[in-house]
Write a protein that holds these residues in place. Structure first.
Motif, mmCIF file in Angstrom:
data_model
loop_
_atom_site.group_PDB
_atom_site.id
_atom_site.type_symbol
_atom_site.label_atom_id
_atom_site.label_comp_id
_atom_site.label_asym_id
_atom_site.label_seq_id
_atom_site.Cartn_x
_atom_site.Cartn_y
_atom_site.Cartn_z
ATOM 1 N N ALA A 120 42.909 32.894 39.986
ATOM 2 C CA ALA A 120 44.022 33.172 40.896
ATOM 3 C C ALA A 120 45.206 32.232 40.674
ATOM 4 O O ALA A 120 46.356 32.621 40.881
ATOM 5 N N LYS A 121 44.943 31.015 40.224
ATOM 6 C CA LYS A 121 46.030 30.061 39.958
ATOM 7 C C LYS A 121 46.867 30.464 38.751
ATOM 8 O O LYS A 121 48.017 30.064 38.640
ATOM 9 N N ARG A 122 46.275 31.242 37.837
ATOM 10 C CA ARG A 122 46.952 31.558 36.573
ATOM 11 C C ARG A 122 47.620 32.920 36.536
ATOM 12 O O ARG A 122 48.348 33.204 35.593
ATOM 13 N N CYS A 123 47.366 33.779 37.515
ATOM 14 C CA CYS A 123 47.903 35.140 37.392
ATOM 15 C C CYS A 123 48.448 35.658 38.719
ATOM 16 O O CYS A 123 48.173 35.107 39.779
ATOM 17 N N ASP A 124 49.206 36.739 38.601
ATOM 18 C CA ASP A 124 49.706 37.465 39.767
ATOM 19 C C ASP A 124 48.799 38.622 40.124
ATOM 20 O O ASP A 124 48.780 39.083 41.262
ATOM 21 N N ALA A 125 48.082 39.132 39.092
ATOM 22 C CA ALA A 125 47.225 40.300 39.297
ATOM 23 C C ALA A 125 45.942 40.163 38.487
ATOM 24 O O ALA A 125 45.951 39.661 37.361
ATOM 25 N N LEU A 126 44.873 40.636 39.082
ATOM 26 C CA LEU A 126 43.567 40.691 38.429
ATOM 27 C C LEU A 126 43.239 42.169 38.244
ATOM 28 O O LEU A 126 43.155 42.921 39.212
ATOM 29 N N LEU A 127 43.114 42.579 36.995
ATOM 30 C CA LEU A 127 42.834 43.971 36.665
ATOM 31 C C LEU A 127 41.397 44.060 36.186
ATOM 32 O O LEU A 127 41.021 43.376 35.234
ATOM 33 N N VAL A 128 40.594 44.862 36.869
ATOM 34 C CA VAL A 128 39.167 44.942 36.602
ATOM 35 C C VAL A 128 38.826 46.331 36.063
ATOM 36 O O VAL A 128 39.276 47.343 36.615
ATOM 37 N N ALA A 129 38.048 46.362 34.998
ATOM 38 C CA ALA A 129 37.528 47.619 34.445
ATOM 39 C C ALA A 129 36.018 47.462 34.327
ATOM 40 O O ALA A 129 35.543 46.523 33.695
ATOM 41 N N THR A 130 35.288 48.360 34.951
ATOM 42 C CA THR A 130 33.830 48.272 34.887
ATOM 43 C C THR A 130 33.206 49.646 35.052
ATOM 44 O O THR A 130 33.874 50.608 35.432
ATOM 45 N N SER A 131 31.954 49.702 34.740
ATOM 46 C CA SER A 131 31.177 50.921 34.891
ATOM 47 C C SER A 131 29.963 50.611 35.750
ATOM 48 O O SER A 131 29.781 49.485 36.202
ATOM 49 N N MET A 191 54.890 40.718 35.365
ATOM 50 C CA MET A 191 53.791 40.268 36.177
ATOM 51 C C MET A 191 52.684 39.757 35.241
ATOM 52 O O MET A 191 52.294 40.436 34.306
ATOM 53 N N LYS A 192 52.181 38.579 35.536
ATOM 54 C CA LYS A 192 51.095 37.995 34.739
ATOM 55 C C LYS A 192 49.762 38.520 35.237
ATOM 56 O O LYS A 192 49.487 38.494 36.438
ATOM 57 N N ALA A 193 48.946 38.981 34.290
ATOM 58 C CA ALA A 193 47.670 39.581 34.668
ATOM 59 C C ALA A 193 46.537 39.028 33.814
ATOM 60 O O ALA A 193 46.722 38.659 32.659
ATOM 61 N N ILE A 194 45.370 38.983 34.431
ATOM 62 C CA ILE A 194 44.117 38.710 33.728
ATOM 63 C C ILE A 194 43.256 39.947 33.907
ATOM 64 O O ILE A 194 43.160 40.495 35.002
ATOM 65 N N VAL A 195 42.666 40.397 32.804
ATOM 66 C CA VAL A 195 41.809 41.575 32.813
ATOM 67 C C VAL A 195 40.365 41.111 32.702
ATOM 68 O O VAL A 195 40.033 40.287 31.849
#
Length: 145
Positions: free
Chosen positions: A51-62, A1-5
Protein backbone atom coordinates in the motif's frame (compact mmCIF):
# COMPACT_ATOMS: atom_id res chain seq x y z
CA UNK A 1 -1.76 5.85 -11.43
CA UNK A 2 0.85 3.53 -9.90
CA UNK A 3 -0.30 -0.06 -9.65
CA UNK A 4 0.93 -3.38 -8.35
CA UNK A 5 -0.54 -6.51 -9.91
CA UNK A 6 -0.93 -9.68 -7.85
CA UNK A 7 -1.99 -12.96 -9.42
CA UNK A 8 -2.82 -16.52 -8.48
CA UNK A 9 -2.71 -19.17 -11.18
CA UNK A 10 -3.07 -22.92 -10.81
CA UNK A 11 -2.60 -23.93 -14.45
CA UNK A 12 -0.80 -20.86 -15.79
CA UNK A 13 -3.81 -19.41 -17.65
CA UNK A 14 -4.27 -16.46 -15.31
CA UNK A 15 -0.52 -15.74 -15.34
CA UNK A 16 -0.33 -15.72 -19.15
CA UNK A 17 -3.44 -13.56 -19.46
CA UNK A 18 -2.44 -10.97 -16.85
CA UNK A 19 1.06 -10.68 -18.35
CA UNK A 20 -0.51 -9.87 -21.74
CA UNK A 21 -2.97 -7.41 -20.18
CA UNK A 22 -0.16 -5.65 -18.30
CA UNK A 23 1.91 -5.43 -21.50
CA UNK A 24 -1.08 -3.84 -23.27
CA UNK A 25 -1.59 -1.36 -20.41
CA UNK A 26 2.08 -0.40 -20.45
CA UNK A 27 2.08 0.04 -24.23
CA UNK A 28 -1.02 2.24 -24.03
CA UNK A 29 0.37 4.24 -21.10
CA UNK A 30 -2.75 3.52 -19.05
CA UNK A 31 -1.08 2.35 -15.87
CA UNK A 32 2.34 2.65 -14.34
CA UNK A 33 2.61 -1.00 -13.32
CA UNK A 34 5.41 -1.16 -10.78
CA UNK A 35 5.44 -4.94 -10.26
CA UNK A 36 3.64 -8.12 -11.20
CA UNK A 37 3.79 -10.50 -8.24
CA UNK A 38 2.65 -14.03 -7.52
CA UNK A 39 0.35 -14.09 -4.53
CA UNK A 40 3.04 -15.74 -2.39
CA UNK A 41 5.53 -12.96 -3.21
CA UNK A 42 2.95 -10.30 -2.37
CA UNK A 43 2.15 -11.99 0.95
CA UNK A 44 5.85 -12.05 1.85
CA UNK A 45 6.10 -8.35 0.99
CA UNK A 46 3.14 -7.51 3.26
CA UNK A 47 -0.06 -5.62 2.57
CA UNK A 48 1.05 -2.42 4.33
CA UNK A 49 4.31 -2.34 2.32
CA UNK A 50 2.40 -2.82 -0.92
CA UNK A 51 0.00 0.00 0.00
CA UNK A 52 2.93 2.38 0.60
CA UNK A 53 4.19 1.88 -2.97
CA UNK A 54 1.04 2.08 -5.08
CA UNK A 55 -2.26 3.83 -5.68
CA UNK A 56 -4.02 0.68 -6.86
CA UNK A 57 -3.75 -3.05 -6.28
CA UNK A 58 -4.92 -5.07 -9.28
CA UNK A 59 -5.63 -8.72 -8.53
CA UNK A 60 -6.10 -11.54 -11.05
CA UNK A 61 -6.92 -14.99 -9.76
CA UNK A 62 -8.88 -18.12 -10.43
CA UNK A 63 -10.49 -20.85 -8.37
CA UNK A 64 -9.96 -24.57 -8.71
CA UNK A 65 -11.50 -27.74 -7.30
CA UNK A 66 -14.30 -26.62 -4.99
CA UNK A 67 -13.54 -22.90 -5.24
CA UNK A 68 -10.10 -23.12 -3.62
CA UNK A 69 -7.37 -20.55 -4.13
CA UNK A 70 -4.53 -21.41 -6.53
CA UNK A 71 -1.42 -22.88 -4.88
CA UNK A 72 0.58 -19.67 -5.40
CA UNK A 73 -2.15 -17.47 -3.91
CA UNK A 74 -2.91 -19.19 -0.58
CA UNK A 75 -0.58 -17.02 1.50
CA UNK A 76 -1.92 -13.81 -0.06
CA UNK A 77 -5.48 -14.86 0.70
CA UNK A 78 -4.44 -15.59 4.30
CA UNK A 79 -2.83 -12.13 4.47
CA UNK A 80 -6.11 -10.61 3.29
CA UNK A 81 -8.00 -12.44 6.06
CA UNK A 82 -5.53 -11.11 8.66
CA UNK A 83 -5.69 -7.62 7.16
CA UNK A 84 -9.49 -7.60 7.26
CA UNK A 85 -9.34 -8.13 11.04
CA UNK A 86 -6.50 -5.64 11.60
CA UNK A 87 -6.69 -2.13 12.94
CA UNK A 88 -5.54 0.06 11.30
CA UNK A 89 -6.57 -1.35 7.93
CA UNK A 90 -3.42 -2.18 5.90
CA UNK A 91 -4.83 -1.12 2.52
CA UNK A 92 -6.50 2.12 3.61
CA UNK A 93 -6.00 4.87 1.04
CA UNK A 94 -5.55 2.69 -2.05
CA UNK A 95 -7.97 1.26 -4.59
CA UNK A 96 -8.37 -2.23 -5.99
CA UNK A 97 -9.88 -4.19 -8.84
CA UNK A 98 -10.19 -7.97 -9.25
CA UNK A 99 -10.17 -9.93 -12.49
CA UNK A 100 -11.42 -13.48 -12.00
CA UNK A 101 -10.57 -16.35 -14.33
CA UNK A 102 -12.18 -19.75 -14.57
CA UNK A 103 -14.46 -22.25 -16.23
CA UNK A 104 -18.10 -21.24 -15.80
CA UNK A 105 -19.24 -24.87 -15.91
CA UNK A 106 -18.22 -25.17 -12.28
CA UNK A 107 -20.51 -23.53 -9.72
CA UNK A 108 -17.51 -22.43 -7.65
CA UNK A 109 -15.43 -20.95 -10.48
CA UNK A 110 -15.53 -17.37 -9.10
CA UNK A 111 -15.29 -18.17 -5.37
CA UNK A 112 -11.69 -17.08 -4.87
CA UNK A 113 -12.02 -13.87 -6.94
CA UNK A 114 -15.24 -12.92 -5.11
CA UNK A 115 -13.69 -13.63 -1.74
CA UNK A 116 -10.58 -11.63 -2.66
CA UNK A 117 -12.70 -8.65 -3.71
CA UNK A 118 -14.62 -8.71 -0.43
CA UNK A 119 -11.47 -9.06 1.70
CA UNK A 120 -9.62 -6.28 -0.14
CA UNK A 121 -12.47 -3.96 0.78
CA UNK A 122 -12.40 -5.15 4.39
CA UNK A 123 -8.66 -4.39 4.41
CA UNK A 124 -9.53 -0.73 3.77
CA UNK A 125 -9.14 -0.57 -0.01
CA UNK A 126 -11.76 1.15 -2.14
CA UNK A 127 -13.10 -0.73 -5.16
CA UNK A 128 -11.87 0.91 -8.37
CA UNK A 129 -14.00 -1.30 -10.63
CA UNK A 130 -16.48 -4.12 -10.18
CA UNK A 131 -15.22 -7.71 -10.21
CA UNK A 132 -14.69 -8.84 -13.80
CA UNK A 133 -15.12 -12.54 -14.56
CA UNK A 134 -13.25 -14.00 -17.55
CA UNK A 135 -14.16 -17.44 -18.75
CA UNK A 136 -10.91 -19.25 -19.45
CA UNK A 137 -12.47 -22.30 -21.08
CA UNK A 138 -14.79 -22.34 -24.12
CA UNK A 139 -18.46 -23.06 -23.43
CA UNK A 140 -19.48 -26.72 -23.47
CA UNK A 141 -22.83 -27.79 -24.91
CA UNK A 142 -25.45 -28.62 -22.29
CA UNK A 143 -27.36 -31.87 -22.45
CA UNK A 144 -24.73 -33.88 -24.31
CA UNK A 145 -23.79 -34.01 -27.94
Amino acid sequence: MKAIVVYGSESGTTKRNIEKIVADWRAAGRWEVLEVLEGEEAAADGLANIAKRCDALLVATSSFRQGDAPFNYDDFLAALYRGAAADPKPLAGIQHAVLGFGDSHFDTYMNCPRLSDMLLEKCGSRRLAALRPRVAAPPRPRGGI
